[in-house]
Motif scaffolding. Structure first.
Motif, PDB file in Angstrom:
ATOM      1  N   ASP A  71      15.676   0.513   3.203  1.00  0.00           N
ATOM      2  CA  ASP A  71      14.462  -0.244   3.508  1.00  0.00           C
ATOM      3  C   ASP A  71      14.613  -0.890   4.879  1.00  0.00           C
ATOM      4  N   GLU A  97      10.904  10.569   4.090  1.00  0.00           N
ATOM      5  CA  GLU A  97      10.694   9.268   4.743  1.00  0.00           C
ATOM      6  C   GLU A  97       9.231   8.863   4.786  1.00  0.00           C
ATOM      7  N   SER A  98       9.046   7.567   4.998  1.00  0.00           N
ATOM      8  CA  SER A  98       7.694   6.992   5.081  1.00  0.00           C
ATOM      9  C   SER A  98       6.982   7.486   6.330  1.00  0.00           C
ATOM     10  N   GLU A  99       5.676   7.642   6.221  1.00  0.00           N
ATOM     11  CA  GLU A  99       4.870   7.999   7.392  1.00  0.00           C
ATOM     12  C   GLU A  99       4.523   6.769   8.219  1.00  0.00           C
ATOM     13  N   ASP A 100       4.636   5.584   7.616  1.00  0.00           N
ATOM     14  CA  ASP A 100       4.359   4.334   8.332  1.00  0.00           C
ATOM     15  C   ASP A 100       5.575   3.939   9.168  1.00  0.00           C
ATOM     16  N   GLU A 148       9.296   3.012   7.766  1.00  0.00           N
ATOM     17  CA  GLU A 148       9.490   1.789   6.973  1.00  0.00           C
ATOM     18  C   GLU A 148      10.631   1.960   5.984  1.00  0.00           C
ATOM     19  N   TRP A 149      10.795   3.159   5.463  1.00  0.00           N
ATOM     20  CA  TRP A 149      11.878   3.427   4.510  1.00  0.00           C
ATOM     21  C   TRP A 149      12.252   4.904   4.540  1.00  0.00           C
ATOM     22  N   SER A 155       3.720   1.017  -0.913  1.00  0.00           N
ATOM     23  CA  SER A 155       4.453   1.929  -0.027  1.00  0.00           C
ATOM     24  C   SER A 155       5.958   1.822  -0.256  1.00  0.00           C
ATOM     25  N   LYS A 210       6.937   3.288  -3.533  1.00  0.00           N
ATOM     26  CA  LYS A 210       6.904   4.746  -3.502  1.00  0.00           C
ATOM     27  C   LYS A 210       8.253   5.302  -3.075  1.00  0.00           C
ATOM     28  N   GLY A 211       8.845   4.694  -2.028  1.00  0.00           N
ATOM     29  CA  GLY A 211      10.135   5.173  -1.555  1.00  0.00           C
ATOM     30  C   GLY A 211      11.225   5.019  -2.592  1.00  0.00           C
TER      31      GLY A 211
END
Length: 265
Positions: free
Chosen positions: A173, A139-142, A153-154, A89, A92-93
């Protein structure tokens, strides 16, 4: 003594007549001791039973060990999967940020189409919209929670110039400050004065020894921002922000550090 058959004289201790060969005395037979036999048989049976019980115990212990080992293995696999998912994850960012870096100086729409990533002009998280300045965001979905505020998350944020071209790309991050907004705890202040221009990236970052909070990709260089704190001689915690800048070949250019003091006391 007289032989009962031939009537001739034989010895008192003779078992057989020397003349006719008849048996004079019946051989002594050993008496069968039923008690002794029973005791012996019982001991033999007990040994067999104990042996079987021992084997059963061994097998049960082996089965328990196998079950425990299987459980430990499952737990280890789950932990590794979680670490791997988290690592993928994060990658990926930063990977997406590096892909957008290649389009610095070009339009956002071209980059979106080629990379197949849809950018937004606003974050789904209020904390991000307040904390970061940007024109576009991915942006992260988490999610994670920092000081009771939810963040992704990022993030990958993009700033554009007056000609609507990509000026720089920033990867942030938030996981690095999830436990403490001040960043990593260090034993002392970090100084990069000993490194000359052109030093290798790995050599410099090993001295810092923490993950960057932000990575800013510019046209000709990349700036890494680190957040940490250490305890001063009087026991106070001193927060520091360090910027380490490298060229496109990952050669060290320069660094700067900034002491952060509490405000609004």
């Amino acid at each position: 003594m007289e032989c009962p058959k031939c009537r001739k004289t034989v010895g008192e201790n003779d078992a057989v007549c020397r003349n006719c060969g008849i048996a004079l005395k019946e051989p002594k037979r050993k008496k069968f001791d039923i008690k002794r036999f029973a005791n012996k048989k019982r001991k033999s049976d007990l040994k067999t039973v104990d042996g079987k019980k021992g084997l059963m115990r061994i097998k049960l212990n082996e089965n328990r060990i196998k079950v425990i080992l299987a459980g430990v293995l499952v737990i280890l696999i789950l932990v590794l999967l979680l670490v791997l998912i988290s690592h993928i994850s994060g990658d990926k960012g930063n990977k997406t940020a590096q892909e957008f870096k290649e389009y610095i100086g070009r339009s956002v729409s071209v980059a979106e189409k080629d990379i197949e990533v849809h950018l937004k002009d606003e974050s789904a998280f209020r904390g991000v919209n307040t904390a970061l300045s940007f024109d576009y965001i991915y942006e992260s979905e988490d999610e994670i929670e920092i000081n009771n505020i939810t963040y992704p998350e990022w993030t990958v944020t993009i700033n554009i110039d007056k000609n609507e071209k990509i000026k720089n790309v920033v990867y942030t991050d938030f996981k690095t400050v999830e436990d403490d907004l001040r960043g990593y705890e260090k034993d002392k202040n970090i100084s990069l004065d000993k490194f000359d221009k052109g030093a290798k990236y790995n050599t410099v970052t090993e001295e810092i020894d923490c993950d960057p909070y932000k990575i800013t990709y510019n046209k000709d260089n990349t700036s890494y921002m680190y957040k940490y704190y250490y305890k001063t001689d009087n026991g106070d915690a001193q927060q520091v922000i360090v910027y380490a800048v490298f060229d496109d070949e990952d050669k060290f250019l320069y660094y700067s550090s900034e002491l952060v003091y509490p405000e609004n006391m």
